[in-house]
Design a protein around this motif. Structure first.
Motif, PDB file in Angstrom:
ATOM      1  N   ARG A 435      81.679  25.255 -18.247  1.00  0.00           N
ATOM      2  CA  ARG A 435      81.447  24.320 -17.155  1.00  0.00           C
ATOM      3  C   ARG A 435      82.728  23.657 -16.647  1.00  0.00           C
ATOM      4  N   ASP A 436      83.811  23.694 -17.413  1.00  0.00           N
ATOM      5  CA  ASP A 436      85.042  23.052 -16.971  1.00  0.00           C
ATOM      6  C   ASP A 436      85.924  23.950 -16.123  1.00  0.00           C
ATOM      7  N   PHE A 437      85.522  25.192 -15.921  1.00  0.00           N
ATOM      8  CA  PHE A 437      86.301  26.054 -15.030  1.00  0.00           C
ATOM      9  C   PHE A 437      86.105  25.587 -13.591  1.00  0.00           C
ATOM     10  N   THR A 438      87.194  25.477 -12.879  1.00  0.00           N
ATOM     11  CA  THR A 438      87.128  25.024 -11.489  1.00  0.00           C
ATOM     12  C   THR A 438      86.719  26.176 -10.583  1.00  0.00           C
ATOM     13  N   ARG A 439      86.391  25.840  -9.351  1.00  0.00           N
ATOM     14  CA  ARG A 439      86.032  26.882  -8.394  1.00  0.00           C
ATOM     15  C   ARG A 439      87.210  27.806  -8.113  1.00  0.00           C
ATOM     16  N   ARG A 440      88.415  27.280  -8.187  1.00  0.00           N
ATOM     17  CA  ARG A 440      89.581  28.138  -8.019  1.00  0.00           C
ATOM     18  C   ARG A 440      89.655  29.145  -9.159  1.00  0.00           C
ATOM     19  N   ASP A 441      89.380  28.700 -10.406  1.00  0.00           N
ATOM     20  CA  ASP A 441      89.356  29.622 -11.541  1.00  0.00           C
ATOM     21  C   ASP A 441      88.332  30.729 -11.314  1.00  0.00           C
ATOM     22  N   LEU A 442      87.144  30.323 -10.881  1.00  0.00           N
ATOM     23  CA  LEU A 442      86.069  31.291 -10.687  1.00  0.00           C
ATOM     24  C   LEU A 442      86.387  32.243  -9.544  1.00  0.00           C
ATOM     25  N   ARG A 443      86.985  31.707  -8.490  1.00  0.00           N
ATOM     26  CA  ARG A 443      87.335  32.558  -7.354  1.00  0.00           C
ATOM     27  C   ARG A 443      88.393  33.593  -7.756  1.00  0.00           C
ATOM     28  N   ASP A 444      89.367  33.170  -8.532  1.00  0.00           N
ATOM     29  CA  ASP A 444      90.409  34.096  -8.975  1.00  0.00           C
ATOM     30  C   ASP A 444      89.825  35.210  -9.836  1.00  0.00           C
ATOM     31  N   VAL A 445      88.958  34.841 -10.765  1.00  0.00           N
ATOM     32  CA  VAL A 445      88.370  35.845 -11.651  1.00  0.00           C
ATOM     33  C   VAL A 445      87.487  36.813 -10.873  1.00  0.00           C
ATOM     34  N   LEU A 446      86.614  36.287 -10.040  1.00  0.00           N
ATOM     35  CA  LEU A 446      85.739  37.164  -9.253  1.00  0.00           C
ATOM     36  C   LEU A 446      86.561  38.062  -8.334  1.00  0.00           C
ATOM     37  N   LEU A 488      94.549  34.926 -16.271  1.00  0.00           N
ATOM     38  CA  LEU A 488      93.110  34.672 -16.205  1.00  0.00           C
ATOM     39  C   LEU A 488      92.540  34.482 -17.606  1.00  0.00           C
ATOM     40  N   ASP A 489      91.597  33.603 -17.723  1.00  0.00           N
ATOM     41  CA  ASP A 489      91.015  33.295 -19.019  1.00  0.00           C
ATOM     42  C   ASP A 489      90.211  34.496 -19.528  1.00  0.00           C
ATOM     43  N   ALA A 490      90.558  34.985 -20.706  1.00  0.00           N
ATOM     44  CA  ALA A 490      89.920  36.177 -21.248  1.00  0.00           C
ATOM     45  C   ALA A 490      88.444  35.947 -21.540  1.00  0.00           C
ATOM     46  N   GLU A 491      88.112  34.757 -22.034  1.00  0.00           N
ATOM     47  CA  GLU A 491      86.708  34.473 -22.351  1.00  0.00           C
ATOM     48  C   GLU A 491      85.873  34.410 -21.077  1.00  0.00           C
ATOM     49  N   LEU A 492      86.427  33.858 -20.013  1.00  0.00           N
ATOM     50  CA  LEU A 492      85.702  33.818 -18.750  1.00  0.00           C
ATOM     51  C   LEU A 492      85.500  35.227 -18.208  1.00  0.00           C
ATOM     52  N   LEU A 493      86.509  36.061 -18.346  1.00  0.00           N
ATOM     53  CA  LEU A 493      86.363  37.455 -17.928  1.00  0.00           C
ATOM     54  C   LEU A 493      85.245  38.144 -18.712  1.00  0.00           C
ATOM     55  N   GLY A 494      85.185  37.893 -20.008  1.00  0.00           N
ATOM     56  CA  GLY A 494      84.129  38.488 -20.819  1.00  0.00           C
ATOM     57  C   GLY A 494      82.755  37.980 -20.430  1.00  0.00           C
ATOM     58  N   PHE A 495      82.669  36.691 -20.143  1.00  0.00           N
ATOM     59  CA  PHE A 495      81.399  36.100 -19.717  1.00  0.00           C
ATOM     60  C   PHE A 495      80.921  36.747 -18.414  1.00  0.00           C
ATOM     61  N   LEU A 496      81.847  36.906 -17.461  1.00  0.00           N
ATOM     62  CA  LEU A 496      81.492  37.550 -16.201  1.00  0.00           C
ATOM     63  C   LEU A 496      81.055  38.991 -16.424  1.00  0.00           C
ATOM     64  N   SER A 497      81.744  39.694 -17.317  1.00  0.00           N
ATOM     65  CA  SER A 497      81.361  41.071 -17.621  1.00  0.00           C
ATOM     66  C   SER A 497      79.927  41.138 -18.124  1.00  0.00           C
ATOM     67  N   ASP A 498      79.560  40.219 -19.001  1.00  0.00           N
ATOM     68  CA  ASP A 498      78.183  40.189 -19.506  1.00  0.00           C
ATOM     69  C   ASP A 498      77.186  39.905 -18.385  1.00  0.00           C
ATOM     70  N   LEU A 499      77.524  38.960 -17.543  1.00  0.00           N
ATOM     71  CA  LEU A 499      76.618  38.617 -16.442  1.00  0.00           C
ATOM     72  C   LEU A 499      76.385  39.816 -15.522  1.00  0.00           C
ATOM     73  N   LEU A 500      77.392  40.647 -15.356  1.00  0.00           N
ATOM     74  CA  LEU A 500      77.280  41.771 -14.426  1.00  0.00           C
ATOM     75  C   LEU A 500      76.581  42.979 -15.024  1.00  0.00           C
ATOM     76  N   THR A 501      76.361  42.975 -16.322  1.00  0.00           N
ATOM     77  CA  THR A 501      75.789  44.172 -16.947  1.00  0.00           C
ATOM     78  C   THR A 501      74.547  43.933 -17.793  1.00  0.00           C
ATOM     79  N   LEU A 502      74.360  42.713 -18.318  1.00  0.00           N
ATOM     80  CA  LEU A 502      73.282  42.502 -19.272  1.00  0.00           C
ATOM     81  C   LEU A 502      71.971  42.086 -18.633  1.00  0.00           C
ATOM     82  N   GLY A 503      71.979  41.721 -17.369  1.00  0.00           N
ATOM     83  CA  GLY A 503      70.744  41.317 -16.717  1.00  0.00           C
ATOM     84  C   GLY A 503      70.275  39.968 -17.225  1.00  0.00           C
TER      85      GLY A 503
END
Length: 910
Positions: A435-446, A488-503
């Motif tokens: 929850r502490d990731f900013t929108r800039r963090d999220l935009r960069d990762v996406l 880029l934060d590795a844990e955030l990247l992993g979280f996004l990967s799960d969201l995109l594949t695990l349903g």
């Protein structure tokens, strides 16, 4: 066939007999449903329940269908399930949305975000139609309120939008106050009050929506009747309209009450709240996944398909849909066994998802396959080096693509990314670790993960196990993002990967994500990188990979074997309305990879011949020093592309070259673009193009080089054409390409086709054998026509050899000898032992013809034919056993052999 007002149903019907004589089986039509007025292509549908009146309407369509039936032709129809044009009141669904907002009965039909990241747009549609800022256009008097009967609209040049009925209360109340007693004043007051009491646009319960739509129409009719019956009342209303138009504050107050926000067109990039077709604001996406929307938009087409009027559907832009598999399943449930093909761009090694009930793609993958076969790999590497030396551009192709993707995400598709960021932010807010990731963090990762995608999209859906290929694609993209951006934060990247594949409950993010990666890929690759990285322009084609442009024989045969196994009835295309240049232009340009040093010398000569038109060379896009002459334009990469284009499409008029280079440079977006044109640069490019084509010395050098490569280019054309109509799949002829076609990107490839000339050549082909035509080939493409005619005739006589049944097969035939890699040979039919077993066909074609010529020809190269006697339906020879390839191809660079008992190339057995 590309249908439009200049080539309607009646014109298409008039060539049915010619196409049947050529051997065509089906007429493949661009969309025929009602499109926006003046549409030149039909993909901007405004009413899917009606046949396009500009094409001839329902009556004209019936006449075309009758003509096709009479000629023995079937019909393949293009459908557009992803989007509709929203150009004006002709789209009644969108008009209702603008008039009624979320309370529209069609609000759920369109993919509108009624709660977007921009809170000012809540329950409002952004309409970016203004040429400048809203306030400036309003105060300049370019927005006008207009009345027609009991309805009101706001107009801006050729744009018209409806006025929300509820917002009319103030205007009509003021008009009533202007009336004297006895002039229907009370009736107008009653109407004004009733308009103001209509349910609000945010009242979306069924009862409120029904009341709003019922009463607004009644009130409009009542107001229209009052205006007709009481001239003074009408005069008072119109006077108030005029006063409003003269008062920017008053007009602004009315506009602010609408269900849309009029805005400068540039705001679309960052604030648009509806999904589009790529970045085209006038094409709004529809939610075809909704059964109600599917039925409303497909009833007419599916009725034709079920009745046999239409034999198959070409599904446009399948990647735009939320869940393509579910959509295709719904079509098949409606008409079981329907033949469907999808406009799907497959990257190298990618195949269609297993769960898609389709015959295959529209053939871009084939175009890339057969095109790659014609590119010399070693010559290309040398050519690439020459290109880098000429342009000074050392970027690798993947880096060009990556940069272009980030530009797209920061530019025309920024609003789409912002909506995705807002969605991810809501998810992260529910997880304490994120929850502490900013929108800039999220935009960069996406943004980096999207930019790292090496396919157009994945196809995850709620309730289905992820396809391992999708999981792998996401993993590759995440890995690429981590490598390019170690910050880029590795844990955030992993979280996004799960969201995109695990349903799971948060799978909505993946669904929206998947609908964005495709447009990003298309805009960055097809519409940007293909015009920036141009060492060999023929490989810069939809579905192609300029980073890996060549394909060897083994890889080619593997593709054909897979197609025979998995997609024996998919389309095989060489030219389409979307290709960057025609098949014959690509075939000629491909020759340059065989002679890179000669090309380098030719470019040097072109540069010298064009020297006086280049003026002072100071480098593309750099400002000249004080007092210096303006920088030379176009830049080296554009000149390189221009020279290749001239060689590939010569003879080419100045007007056509100017138009092509305008599109190429604006798509490249390096010095100029469609949204930010540089008039000085554009003018310099146009001046250069016109000057060189009009310069005798330049043209002399150009024609000398074209003479060097023309024959080899024709060999490539015949090779790819014969392979297309004999390989596993269904060969597609884009309008007129049965003969020579040197068209460039649209709209150049949509110019009128001279079918009278093609009829004449077809008649001539009946009396002139292919070898004679080849010897005297004058650029008309008579040989090409003969090849097409012979291949289609054989397929008509023996369709089982080329089909999916037990009598059909694909087997590579390997030549032996010093020139074996120049022979593309294969067998189609009932197994290798064909004698007495139903027969088959052998295809032999030439690749890399100039290199073959330089090594002294075919020499000791031989080919072992399957058992039996073989007749060449093109060259006329009889062959058996192991044959010298040079003998088989002595008269033509291609051969089409069939078992000897079949008739020759005339195909009379049909």
């Amino acid at each position: 066939m590309q249908l439009h007002a200049g080539f309607p149903f009646s014109d298409a019907a008039s060539i049915a007999g010619y196409l049947a004589e050529l051997g065509v089986s089906h007429m493949y039509l661009s969309p025929v449903l009602q499109a926006a007025p003046g549409s030149t292509h039909g993909y901007d549908v405004v009413d899917p329940t009606t046949v396009n009146v500009e094409l001839g309407g329902a009556t004209g369509y019936r006449s075309l269908t009758d003509a096709l039936d009479g000629a023995g032709l079937g019909q393949l129809l293009d459908v557009v399930p992803n989007h509709m044009a929203i150009t004006g009141p002709e789209n009644t669904w969108w008009w209702d949305v603008l008039e009624n907002g979320p309370a529209s009965v069609y609000a759920s039909y369109f993919d509108v975000d009624w709660n977007p990241p921009e809170s000012k747009l809540a329950d409002t549609v952004l309409l970016p139609i203004l040429g400048d800022h809203y306030g400036r256009e309003l105060e300049a008097g370019r927005l006008h309120l207009r009345r027609q009967g009991g309805g009101f609209t706001i107009s801006y040049f050729d744009h018209t939008v409806p006025v929300a009925p509820r917002s009319l209360d103030t205007l009509l109340g003021a008009a009533a106050a202007d009336l004297a007693e006895g002039e229907a004043r009370e009736e107008l007051e009653s109407v004004a009050t009733a308009f103001g009491r209509l349910p609000h646009a945010t009242d979306t319960d069924a009862a409120s929506v029904h009341e709003r739509h019922r009463d607004k129409d009644i009130l409009r009719s009542r107001l229209a009747a009052l205006c007709d019956e009481h001239p003074q009342l009408a005069k008072a209303v119109d006077a108030r309209v005029d006063a409003l138009n003269a008062d920017p504050d008053a007009l602004d107050a009315l506009i602010s009450r609408q269900n849309y926000r009029l805005a400068w067109w540039r705001t679309a990039a960052e604030e648009l709240d509806y999904r589009r077709f790529f970045d085209i604001n006038d094409l709004a996406a529809i939610r075809v996944e909704d059964p109600q929307v599917f039925e409303a938009s497909h009833t007419l087409v599916l009725r034709w398909l079920a009745a046999g009027v239409v034999d198959g559907l070409r599904i446009d832009h399948i990647d735009g849909l939320r869940d393509p598999a579910a959509y295709l399943g719904r079509v098949q449930d409606s008409v079981p066994g329907a033949w469907l093909i999808v406009e799907k761009i497959l990257e190298a090694g990618e195949v269609l998802p297993d769960r898609w009930p389709v015959a295959g793609t529209t053939g871009y993958d084939w175009l890339s396959t057969v095109g790659g076969l014609l590119v010399d790999p070693s010559g290309y590497e040398r050519l690439l080096g020459v290109y880098r030396g000429f342009t000074g551009d050392e970027q690798a192709y993947p880096d060009v693509v990556h940069r272009a993707k980030l530009e797209v995400l920061d530019g025309p598709l920024s609003a789409d990314l912002s909506r995705l960021v807002a969605h991810l932010a809501r998810i992260c807010e529910r997880h304490r670790r994120y929850r502490d990731f900013t929108r800039r963090d999220l935009r960069d990762v996406l943004g980096e993960v999207i930019a790292g995608f090496d396919v157009y999209r994945t196809y995850t859906a709620p309730g289905r196990e992820p396809d391992p290929r999708d999981t792998a694609a996401v993993a590759r993209a995440v890995t690429a993002a981590a490598e390019r951006r170690p910050d880029l934060d590795a844990e955030l990247l992993g979280f996004l990967s799960d969201l995109l594949t695990l349903g799971g409950p948060e799978s909505e993010l993946a669904m929206h994500f998947q609908q964005l990666t495709g447009p990003v890929m298309a805009k960055a690759v097809e519409d940007t990188a293909f015009y920036r990285f141009v060492p060999l322009a023929c490989v810069n084609e939809v579905g192609g990979d300029p980073g890996h442009p060549s394909l060897d024989l083994d890889a080619y045969h593997r593709v054909c074997g897979r197609n025979q196994r998995d997609e024996p009835e998919g389309l095989l295309a060489l030219s389409t309305h979307d290709t960057k240049r025609s098949e014959d232009v690509r075939a000629r340009i491909a020759v340059l990879a065989e002679i890179p040093d000669e090309w380098a010398e030719a470019v040097a000569r072109f540069e010298r011949a064009a020297e006086r038109h280049l003026m002072t060379v100071t480098g593309a896009g750099r400002a000249p020093s004080a007092g210096a002459a303006p920088a030379t334009l176009p830049d080296p990469a554009t000149r390189w592309l221009a020279y290749q284009t001239l060689v590939g499409a010569w003879p080419l008029s100045a007007d056509r070259l100017v138009a092509y280079l305008e599109k190429a440079t604006r798509e490249a977006k390096v010095h100029t673009s469609w949204t930010d044109p540089d008039p000085a640069y554009d003018a310099a490019v146009a001046d250069f193009a016109a000057a060189v084509v009009g310069d005798r010395a330049f043209v002399s050098e150009l024609e000398a080089f074209v003479d060097r490569v023309r024959r080899a280019g024709w060999t490539n054309s015949l090779t790819q054409k014969l392979l297309t109509h004999t390989a596993p799949g269904v060969g597609d002829l884009y309008q007129g390409t049965e003969i020579c076609d040197l068209s460039l990107v649209d709209p150049d490839n949509r110019r009128p086709v001279d079918y009278d000339r093609r009829r004449m050549l077809l008649d001539r082909a009946a009396s002139v054998d292919a070898v004679t035509a080849w010897r005297g080939e004058d650029g008309t493409g008579l040989t090409k026509l003969a090849v097409v005619r012979a291949a289609l005739a054989l397929r008509a006589v023996q369709p089982e050899w080329f089909g999916a049944g037990p009598a059909g097969s694909y087997q590579p035939l390997a030549a032996t000898g010093d020139a074996s890699t120049h022979a593309v040979a294969s067998y189609r039919g009932n197994g290798p032992a064909v004698a007495g077993a139903g027969g088959g066909a052998v295809v032999v074609a030439t690749r890399l013809p100039l290199t073959l010529e330089q090594r002294g020809g075919w020499g000791n190269t031989t080919l072992a034919l399957p058992p039996g006697a073989w007749h060449d339906r093109l060259g006329g020879g009889e062959w058996e056993g192991t044959v010298a390839v040079g003998d088989v191809l002595a008269g033509l660079p291609v051969a089409l052999l069939s078992t000897a008992e079949l008739a020759g190339p005339e195909g009379g057995e049909r």
